[in-house]
Design a protein around this motif. Structure first.
Motif: not given
Length: 672
Positions: A402-403, A408-409, A414-421, A462-465
């Motif tokens: 979420s953070e 990203k916003k 665009s945001i990314i999605d992850l499944k629980d695994d 490889t993006e900067g955070i």
């Protein structure tokens, strides 16, 4: 009387003093101009952060100047000894006429004083002009717009130059007195009659030594390519020792082997004055192989420092685009046991974050899982293993999904999605690039605790955070995975907004600059804020890379000047020892053109052979440095090579030409 005699001697022998005078003048010029850099007008147009970097650079150059003065002092003593040797017969005549050694020392003392004062004044005047060029160059490196140019003379640099060179000249004068006191009349009068013996070593022993030197140098190259720039590795130190030893043995054996090979080739050996030229070159190399080794190594350091200094400058700035995604980023380091959040710290410093920016907090959560254990089997190269030995890889950092999406916003992505695994791997640290590529190709999942997580999309993010902060290794995980984990770092990323953007940027810059350069205003706080605006990140990169570049250029030019001057003086000294041989050549019918061709062959061989070996050393060394530079973004290697070649051509080529002209003039005048 003696003062007038000394002045007349300087005038009369000005041709003999030309290379000596020019070397001293250039040395003073370089010394003054680099030591005056922090006093130039460009500093007035710099920001506080930029001026601090210039101040640091000035302090470092001041320290390095002590070592530079030692090098130049040795050069001056060497040059003075050459001039004394050229005038032995003249001193012998003085003694025959009844002049005591004390009076001779007085004349020599005054001559050295006069030439020192003249070169000091000329060097300072030239240095004042060159300092203005450096000032403009500095402005370009720091990307500073000079609003007003003014010609600045640095009184502190003048005093430092006079002090350092005054001490050098004083030591030279004492050296001259000692040298003259040891002269014997018979040696002075017969100096021109003494010829250096032509030494030709056993060709078979020389061949063996040459082969051994090539083996040693090859092994040194192998070692340094194996360990890279790991200065703590014993093999790196061995490679340096083998490099020096191999170079010395190469010059010891090379000339005799080449003499033997050329002697067997009758078409070459018996052509013109080649017999004379080849024996002269071989003999001089056999006599001076130690000095050739030192000159070669000095040229190697010169080429290396000049070219890699420029690469560092280009590399440091080329990686900043990816590392500055936000207008500003910062984090906090708490002192003692206090824990002050970064938002509370900014409020305490009266910075209005809410009204002047859009921001997100990005936290790194620390998992006990070892990154080193995770990636170790894919670290095959020695430098990759050394990378994973860093303490930071003893555990693994994680980013909450979420953070991460909030970040990203803020970037407008665009945001990314992850499944629980599912997890994603993030890193913009170049030394890990090869390891992670192999890891992603071979692995489909990562075990965190007792659960297997699939690696989504099989790629590395490889993006900067954050701005001007390298992301070493992070796993982006579903929010529930970090529950109960310790927050290792909390980063605040922001973009300025609203009508007060510029003032907000200025206020935040002042706060961050104050913490960065130990402002007394913040010393009593229980925390330290680390961070940079995008502009500060570029200033820091330019500041650090410019410091590296200036120091590299300073050391490189001094070593280049010293190498070329020693070679020139050595050739002219040996020219005097061989005068009788040139007279003999004229008597047996050698033309002026043939003699000049022989002189040119000797001079260019002595200048080009140590340079050729230094270039081979430099090729290996620069490749090793460039491998390291690629880990921080690469650089424009071609540009650095071209600039280095231009400097070498002007300085080294200039001394080569001046030596040939002076050598030819001495021989032709003696044979006239």
């Amino acid at each position: 009387m003696y003062s007038k005699m000394a002045l007349n001697n300087v005038k009369k022998s000005f041709k003999d003093y030309t290379i000596y005078f020019l070397t001293l003048t250039f040395a003073v010029c370089i010394f003054y101009s680099f030591n005056s850099i922090d006093s130039q007008s460009v500093v007035a147009d710099m920001s506080k952060g930029q001026s601090e970097y210039v101040k640091v650079m000035g302090n470092m150059i001041s320290v390095i100047s002590v070592g530079v003065s030692v090098i130049l002092g040795g050069l001056i003593i060497y040059a003075t000894n050459f001039l004394i040797n050229r005038r032995k017969k003249e001193f012998g005549i003085y003694m025959v006429l009844g002049m005591g050694k004390r009076k001779m020392s007085q004349i020599l003392f005054l001559e050295t004083l006069y030439i020192g004062i003249i070169s000091l004044i000329a060097g300072l005047l030239l240095g004042m002009l060159f300092a203005q060029v450096l000032s403009i160059f500095t402005a370009k490196l720091f990307a500073v717009q000079m609003t007003k140019y003014s010609f600045v003379i640095s009184n502190s640099a003048i005093l430092k130059t006079i002090l350092y060179f005054g001490i050098m000249y004083l030591l030279v004068m004492l050296f001259n007195v000692i040298i003259v006191s040891r002269y014997k009349l018979i040696d002075l009068l017969c100096a021109s009659k003494k010829n250096e013996k032509v030494k030709v070593r056993n060709p078979y022993l020389s061949s063996f030594i040459l082969i051994v030197s090539l083996i040693i140098l090859g092994y040194a190259y192998y070692l340094v390519n194996k360990v890279g720039l790991n200065f703590n590795d014993f093999r790196f130190k061995v490679s340096l020792v083998f490099g020096v030893l191999g170079t010395a043995l190469f010059f010891y054996g090379f000339s005799s082997v080449m003499f033997f090979i050329l002697q067997k080739n009758k078409n070459v050996y018996l052509n013109g004055l080649n017999i004379f030229s080849i024996r002269q070159i071989s003999s001089k190399f056999n006599t001076n192989f130690i000095s050739m080794t030192i000159i070669c190594l000095m040229l190697f350091v010169t080429i290396g420092t000049l070219s890699t200094g420029l690469v560092i400058k280009n590399s440091a700035e080329s990686s900043l685009v990816n590392q500055t995604p936000f207008d500003a980023s910062m984090q906090i380091s708490n002192i003692k046991d206090t824990k002050v959040p970064v938002l509370d710290a900014l409020k305490e410093l009266n910075y209005n974050l809410e009204d002047n920016s859009n921001y997100v907090l990005l936290r790194q959560y620390e998992n006990d899982m070892s990154t080193k254990d995770l990636l170790e089997k894919y670290a095959t190269a020695n430098d990759e293993k050394q990378t994973l030995d860093m303490r930071v890889f003893e555990k693994t950092n994680m980013l909450k999904l979420s953070e991460y999406n909030s970040m990203k916003k803020l970037k407008g992505e665009s945001i990314i999605d992850l499944k629980d695994d599912e997890v994603l791997v993030s890193s913009d640290y170049e030394p890990l690039k090869g390891i992670l590529k192999k890891f992603i190709e071979k692995e489909n999942s990562i075990k965190i605790g007792n659960k297997e997580f699939k690696i989504k999309e099989k790629k590395i993010l490889t993006e900067g955070i954050s701005t001007s902060r390298v992301s070493l290794f992070n796993l982006i995980v579903p929010d529930n995975v970090v529950d109960g984990l310790k927050v290792s770092e909390e980063m605040l990323n922001l973009n300025f907004s609203g009508n007060n953007k510029e003032e907000a940027k200025r206020q935040l810059t002042d706060i961050l600059t104050g913490f960065m350069f130990d402002n007394n205003e913040y010393k009593n706080l229980n925390y330290v804020i680390y961070g940079q605006t995008r502009e500060m990140a570029y200033e820091a990169s330019r500041g650090i890379s410019t410091i590296a570049l200036f120091i590299a250029v300073y050391i490189g030019i001094v070593l280049l000047l010293s190498s070329a001057a020693v070679l020139a003086l050595q050739q002219l000294s040996q020219c005097n020892e061989s005068i009788e041989r040139y007279k003999s050549l004229r008597k047996i019918g050698a033309t002026k053109k043939m003699i000049n061709k022989s002189i040119f062959t000797q001079v260019i061989t002595f200048f080009m052979l140590p340079l050729a070996v230094a270039l081979i050393h430099s090729y290996v060394g620069i490749n090793v440095v460039n491998s390291y530079m690629m880990s921080i973004g690469g650089g424009d290697q071609l540009k650095s090579i071209l600039v280095t070649a231009l400097i070498m051509f002007i300085v080294y080529g200039g001394y080569l030409y001046a030596t040939y002209i002076a050598y030819k003039s001495v021989v032709n005048n003696e044979n006239a």
